[in-house]
Write a protein that holds these residues in place. Structure first.
Motif, PDB file in Angstrom:
ATOM      1  N   ALA A  67       0.821  -1.211   0.000  1.00 31.51           N
ATOM      2  CA  ALA A  67       0.000   0.000   0.000  1.00 31.51           C
ATOM      3  C   ALA A  67       0.855   1.261   0.000  1.00 31.51           C
ATOM      4  O   ALA A  67       0.641   2.172  -0.816  1.00 31.51           O
ATOM      5  CB  ALA A  67      -0.933  -0.001   1.216  1.00 31.51           C
ATOM      6  N   PHE A  71       1.472   3.794  -3.106  1.00 28.89           N
ATOM      7  CA  PHE A  71       1.142   5.204  -2.891  1.00 28.89           C
ATOM      8  C   PHE A  71       2.312   6.087  -3.336  1.00 28.89           C
ATOM      9  O   PHE A  71       2.126   7.070  -4.070  1.00 28.89           O
ATOM     10  CB  PHE A  71       0.818   5.436  -1.412  1.00 28.89           C
ATOM     11  N   LEU A  75       2.558   8.777  -6.471  1.00 31.10           N
ATOM     12  CA  LEU A  75       2.946  10.180  -6.318  1.00 31.10           C
ATOM     13  C   LEU A  75       4.124  10.535  -7.229  1.00 31.10           C
ATOM     14  O   LEU A  75       4.105  11.566  -7.910  1.00 31.10           O
ATOM     15  CB  LEU A  75       3.346  10.470  -4.864  1.00 31.10           C
ATOM     16  N   GLU A  80      -0.080  11.305  -9.213  1.00 34.99           N
ATOM     17  CA  GLU A  80      -1.262  11.295  -8.345  1.00 34.99           C
ATOM     18  C   GLU A  80      -1.162  12.402  -7.298  1.00 34.99           C
ATOM     19  O   GLU A  80      -0.071  12.853  -6.944  1.00 34.99           O
ATOM     20  CB  GLU A  80      -1.412   9.921  -7.689  1.00 34.99           C
ATOM     21  N   ALA A  81      -2.300  12.818  -6.798  1.00 35.69           N
ATOM     22  CA  ALA A  81      -2.376  13.938  -5.858  1.00 35.69           C
ATOM     23  C   ALA A  81      -1.718  13.595  -4.524  1.00 35.69           C
ATOM     24  O   ALA A  81      -1.852  12.488  -4.012  1.00 35.69           O
ATOM     25  CB  ALA A  81      -3.824  14.323  -5.624  1.00 35.69           C
ATOM     26  N   ALA A  82      -1.027  14.602  -3.956  1.00 36.92           N
ATOM     27  CA  ALA A  82      -0.382  14.453  -2.650  1.00 36.92           C
ATOM     28  C   ALA A  82      -1.088  15.348  -1.641  1.00 36.92           C
ATOM     29  O   ALA A  82      -0.477  16.208  -1.016  1.00 36.92           O
ATOM     30  CB  ALA A  82       1.088  14.803  -2.747  1.00 36.92           C
ATOM     31  N   SER A  83      -2.368  15.127  -1.446  1.00 36.57           N
ATOM     32  CA  SER A  83      -3.119  15.963  -0.509  1.00 36.57           C
ATOM     33  C   SER A  83      -2.725  15.632   0.930  1.00 36.57           C
ATOM     34  O   SER A  83      -2.193  14.561   1.220  1.00 36.57           O
ATOM     35  CB  SER A  83      -4.626  15.732  -0.688  1.00 36.57           C
ATOM     36  N   ALA A  85      -4.633  14.940   3.386  1.00 32.20           N
ATOM     37  CA  ALA A  85      -5.395  13.802   3.894  1.00 32.20           C
ATOM     38  C   ALA A  85      -4.782  12.478   3.438  1.00 32.20           C
ATOM     39  O   ALA A  85      -4.688  11.524   4.224  1.00 32.20           O
ATOM     40  CB  ALA A  85      -6.853  13.893   3.437  1.00 32.20           C
ATOM     41  N   ARG A  86      -4.339  12.395   2.190  1.00 35.51           N
ATOM     42  CA  ARG A  86      -3.725  11.155   1.690  1.00 35.51           C
ATOM     43  C   ARG A  86      -2.392  10.891   2.385  1.00 35.51           C
ATOM     44  O   ARG A  86      -2.070   9.760   2.722  1.00 35.51           O
ATOM     45  CB  ARG A  86      -3.521  11.234   0.172  1.00 35.51           C
ATOM     46  N   ILE A  87      -1.604  11.933   2.601  1.00 38.06           N
ATOM     47  CA  ILE A  87      -0.319  11.766   3.286  1.00 38.06           C
ATOM     48  C   ILE A  87      -0.542  11.361   4.741  1.00 38.06           C
ATOM     49  O   ILE A  87       0.162  10.491   5.272  1.00 38.06           O
ATOM     50  CB  ILE A  87       0.528  13.044   3.165  1.00 38.06           C
ATOM     51  N   ALA A  89      -3.112   9.691   5.894  1.00 39.51           N
ATOM     52  CA  ALA A  89      -3.559   8.294   5.864  1.00 39.51           C
ATOM     53  C   ALA A  89      -2.376   7.351   5.672  1.00 39.51           C
ATOM     54  O   ALA A  89      -2.285   6.306   6.320  1.00 39.51           O
ATOM     55  CB  ALA A  89      -4.595   8.093   4.750  1.00 39.51           C
ATOM     56  N   ALA A  90      -1.449   7.713   4.799  1.00 40.01           N
ATOM     57  CA  ALA A  90      -0.249   6.897   4.584  1.00 40.01           C
ATOM     58  C   ALA A  90       0.589   6.841   5.861  1.00 40.01           C
ATOM     59  O   ALA A  90       1.123   5.775   6.215  1.00 40.01           O
ATOM     60  CB  ALA A  90       0.566   7.450   3.421  1.00 40.01           C
TER      61      ALA A  90
END
Length: 104
Positions: A67, A71, A75, A80-83, A85-87, A89-90
């Protein structure tokens, strides 16, 4: 040795996920073959690691490497977006992996 096999299996999971994306639904033969070989070897290494490691630990670490690695590939190479919220979550996934490793 089981941890080395598990990490290698996780890295191969990242590889097959990435090459599956590049295969465009298995319409690009080279990427399709790489995907299939990486899947088989990844599963084989995972199964060997599971001889010594607990199921929950091995599977969680394997999927976590896949995962996070996927991810990062998304990036870095797929735009892909590096928002935030995504960072975040990672980061939570990485924290979970660390805790899982320390608990086993």
């Amino acid at each position: 040795m089981p941890w080395i096999m598990l990490v290698a299996a996780g890295i191969l999971e990242v590889l097959w996920a990435y090459t599956m994306k590049l295969s465009h639904g298995f319409t690009r033969p080279l990427y399709a073959v790489i995907t299939l070989v990486a899947v088989v070897v990844s599963f084989a290494l995972l199964s060997l690691a599971m001889r010594s490691l607990p199921l929950g630990t091995a599977y969680t670490i394997w999927t976590g490497i896949g995962a996070i690695g996927s991810f990062i590939i998304g990036l870095c190479f797929l735009g892909e977006a590096a928002s935030a919220a995504r960072i975040f979550a990672a980061a939570l996934i990485v924290a979970g992996l660390i805790i899982m490793k320390l608990a086993s």
